[in-house]
Design a protein around this motif. Sequence first.
Motif, PDB file in Angstrom:
ATOM      1  N   UNK A 122       0.786  -1.218  -0.059  1.00  0.00           N
ATOM      2  CA  UNK A 122      -0.138  -0.089   0.034  1.00  0.00           C
ATOM      3  C   UNK A 122       0.798   1.383   0.009  1.00  0.00           C
ATOM      4  N   UNK A 123       2.139   1.209  -0.010  1.00  0.00           N
ATOM      5  CA  UNK A 123       3.122   2.362   0.170  1.00  0.00           C
ATOM      6  C   UNK A 123       2.872   3.104  -1.311  1.00  0.00           C
ATOM      7  N   UNK A 124       2.682   4.476  -0.882  1.00  0.00           N
ATOM      8  CA  UNK A 124       2.582   5.337  -2.077  1.00  0.00           C
ATOM      9  C   UNK A 124       3.792   5.777  -2.785  1.00  0.00           C
ATOM     10  N   UNK A 125       4.543   4.727  -3.199  1.00  0.00           N
ATOM     11  CA  UNK A 125       5.951   5.076  -3.886  1.00  0.00           C
ATOM     12  C   UNK A 125       6.218   3.883  -4.775  1.00  0.00           C
ATOM     13  N   UNK A 126       7.225   3.962  -5.753  1.00  0.00           N
ATOM     14  CA  UNK A 126       7.558   3.070  -6.718  1.00  0.00           C
ATOM     15  C   UNK A 126       8.122   1.828  -6.015  1.00  0.00           C
ATOM     16  N   UNK A 127       7.949   0.747  -6.677  1.00  0.00           N
ATOM     17  CA  UNK A 127       8.369  -0.736  -6.360  1.00  0.00           C
ATOM     18  C   UNK A 127       9.719  -0.835  -5.906  1.00  0.00           C
ATOM     19  N   UNK A 128      10.831  -0.308  -6.519  1.00  0.00           N
ATOM     20  CA  UNK A 128      12.177  -0.253  -5.830  1.00  0.00           C
ATOM     21  C   UNK A 128      12.274   0.316  -4.459  1.00  0.00           C
ATOM     22  N   UNK A 129      11.522   1.623  -4.283  1.00  0.00           N
ATOM     23  CA  UNK A 129      11.504   1.985  -2.987  1.00  0.00           C
ATOM     24  C   UNK A 129      10.829   1.009  -2.052  1.00  0.00           C
ATOM     25  N   UNK A 130       9.879   0.577  -2.392  1.00  0.00           N
ATOM     26  CA  UNK A 130       9.023  -0.504  -1.510  1.00  0.00           C
ATOM     27  C   UNK A 130       9.939  -1.574  -1.057  1.00  0.00           C
ATOM     28  N   UNK A 131      10.804  -2.073  -2.090  1.00  0.00           N
ATOM     29  CA  UNK A 131      11.825  -2.881  -1.516  1.00  0.00           C
ATOM     30  C   UNK A 131      12.717  -2.578  -0.621  1.00  0.00           C
ATOM     31  N   UNK A 132      13.363  -1.470  -0.859  1.00  0.00           N
ATOM     32  CA  UNK A 132      14.171  -0.700   0.059  1.00  0.00           C
ATOM     33  C   UNK A 132      13.724  -0.923   1.160  1.00  0.00           C
ATOM     34  N   UNK A 133      12.202  -0.252   1.429  1.00  0.00           N
ATOM     35  CA  UNK A 133      11.964  -0.006   2.913  1.00  0.00           C
ATOM     36  C   UNK A 133      11.808  -1.416   3.535  1.00  0.00           C
ATOM     37  N   UNK A 134      11.365  -2.406   2.640  1.00  0.00           N
ATOM     38  CA  UNK A 134      11.064  -3.971   3.634  1.00  0.00           C
ATOM     39  C   UNK A 134      12.509  -4.343   3.785  1.00  0.00           C
ATOM     40  N   UNK A 135      13.476  -3.964   2.929  1.00  0.00           N
ATOM     41  CA  UNK A 135      15.001  -4.516   3.142  1.00  0.00           C
ATOM     42  C   UNK A 135      15.470  -3.722   4.307  1.00  0.00           C
ATOM     43  N   UNK A 136      15.218  -2.554   4.550  1.00  0.00           N
ATOM     44  CA  UNK A 136      15.649  -1.811   5.611  1.00  0.00           C
ATOM     45  C   UNK A 136      15.238  -2.307   6.924  1.00  0.00           C
ATOM     46  N   UNK A 137      13.924  -2.499   6.731  1.00  0.00           N
ATOM     47  CA  UNK A 137      13.269  -3.019   8.204  1.00  0.00           C
ATOM     48  C   UNK A 137      14.070  -4.499   8.627  1.00  0.00           C
ATOM     49  N   UNK A 138      13.991  -5.397   7.667  1.00  0.00           N
ATOM     50  CA  UNK A 138      14.746  -6.905   7.713  1.00  0.00           C
ATOM     51  C   UNK A 138      16.139  -6.519   8.258  1.00  0.00           C
ATOM     52  N   UNK A 139      16.825  -5.681   7.815  1.00  0.00           N
ATOM     53  CA  UNK A 139      18.187  -5.163   8.419  1.00  0.00           C
ATOM     54  C   UNK A 139      18.193  -4.953   9.876  1.00  0.00           C
ATOM     55  N   UNK A 140      17.186  -3.948  10.110  1.00  0.00           N
ATOM     56  CA  UNK A 140      17.079  -3.630  11.654  1.00  0.00           C
ATOM     57  C   UNK A 140      16.603  -4.607  12.511  1.00  0.00           C
ATOM     58  N   UNK A 141      15.756  -5.425  12.095  1.00  0.00           N
ATOM     59  CA  UNK A 141      15.248  -6.732  13.054  1.00  0.00           C
ATOM     60  C   UNK A 141      16.305  -7.594  12.961  1.00  0.00           C
ATOM     61  N   UNK A 142      17.141  -7.844  11.982  1.00  0.00           N
ATOM     62  CA  UNK A 142      18.364  -8.713  12.216  1.00  0.00           C
ATOM     63  C   UNK A 142      19.421  -8.320  13.283  1.00  0.00           C
ATOM     64  N   UNK A 143      19.324  -6.779  13.166  1.00  0.00           N
ATOM     65  CA  UNK A 143      19.966  -6.272  14.210  1.00  0.00           C
ATOM     66  C   UNK A 143      19.605  -6.651  15.665  1.00  0.00           C
TER      67      UNK A 143
END
Length: 458
Positions: A122-143
């Motif tokens: 549902x994010x109001x951005x392009x698909x690449x940015x969506x992927x970056x957001x999910x990737x960043x969340x995963x990186x933080x949760x791995x931390x």
Amino acid sequence: MASAEKRYKVRNGRTTKQFTWRARYLKPDGTQGSEPGFPTKVKAEEWGEEQERKIREGTWIDPDLYRSAFGVFARKYMAERPKRGRTMDTRWDNLDRYILPEWEHAPLISVTWFDVDSWQMTLPCDDVTKGHCVSLMSTILTGAVDARWLPINPIAGRQRTKAVVHTPAFASAAGDEEKTFTPEAVLQVAERLGPAKGLHVITTAWTGVNWGEGLGLQRANALAKRRQPWGKNSFWECFVLRIVQEVAEYEDRDEHGKKLGTVLRLEPTKNEFRTRDLDLPPFLSRLWFQHLADWPYDFVLSTPTDGKWWRRSNWLKQLRPAADGRPERKKRQGVSARPEWKPIATGMTMRGLRHTHDSWQDEIGVRAALAFEQAGHKRPGIKRVYQHPTPTMRQERLDGMEEIFWQAMGNLGWTSLWGRVSLVKPPAEVDLPNLPQTISIDDWRQAKRGYRSRSEAM
């Protein structure tokens, strides 16, 4: 030894007969830990004993930590895991704009892949940015897992669900035309911009150097030489631009993410593949010889007035009218006359010129080992280990790039650029005081005929 104690409920300031059980256990630091809300004494004791078992095994995680808000740990992670300035700016931008508004107060333990996947769609951005957001969340949760705030990362390695979009098959055709530009258009825009700024445009199109790498190029790394054995007793040489750093423009922030203002800073290249030597076609090495003879500043693609790094916004004020065109301006008091410019390559950007270069490499059949190297990309697969550029590959690439240039010049009916750089007849000898050595006619002739082997004793 874990234990349990009875806790009576209080209603309207008065203790009632209703109660629950609170578990008690010993934490690793020797203090008492507790957990309320158990319906029976047995369940409370079992839970406490389970905590003490995990403590003995070294797998225990403090319940107070995994109930912490995602935003709390995200800020801790950003403060303690700094990256390059531009990367940090992008991460904070994604956090502030998309991630924290949704997940700021969510307990770490409450995050599930189903919720994250549904949210990112549902994010109001392009698909690449969506992927970056999910990737960043995963990186933080791995931390958080590594810091012992969370037992597992629930979104690690998961594949995002893409939104269903029905697009006509022919819809991408127009977009492809905007990603690359003809060599004639590149030269015409460069001619409008003048020698210093125009050389930046031509260099980007014919070498694939990116914006920050170009700004970070210093005189000592311009017109270095590549030298490789070729044949029995000979070597192959060519002039190169040595890319070892780049200028990053980003929003500086403190450890809590507070914006401190936009800065320009010199940084190492993004990764080991971006540190590279860019081979120059003969025509381009001659333009660079002439440029360095005139240029008084150490950063060789900086602003002509004071040698400072370009800001993107200021550069676009130069590039946009040269590429998109501009209306005529009549002379009036305090304002000089300005001729009309017709559009040449509407929407041209430096990133688009980098795309153009890589497309030209494919057009002239540059071998993959060399194409990936010159673009500064990591080649996937085992071939990255086994295949390497050879002098023959490099010569074929330079011949192809040279041909693209001269064909464009012929189509335009030009023999020089900017009315000052002859591309036909080299001078007898050129003394360049800003360079460590004199550039002789032999160097110019070598550039004119292309780079070939030089016979030398091995």
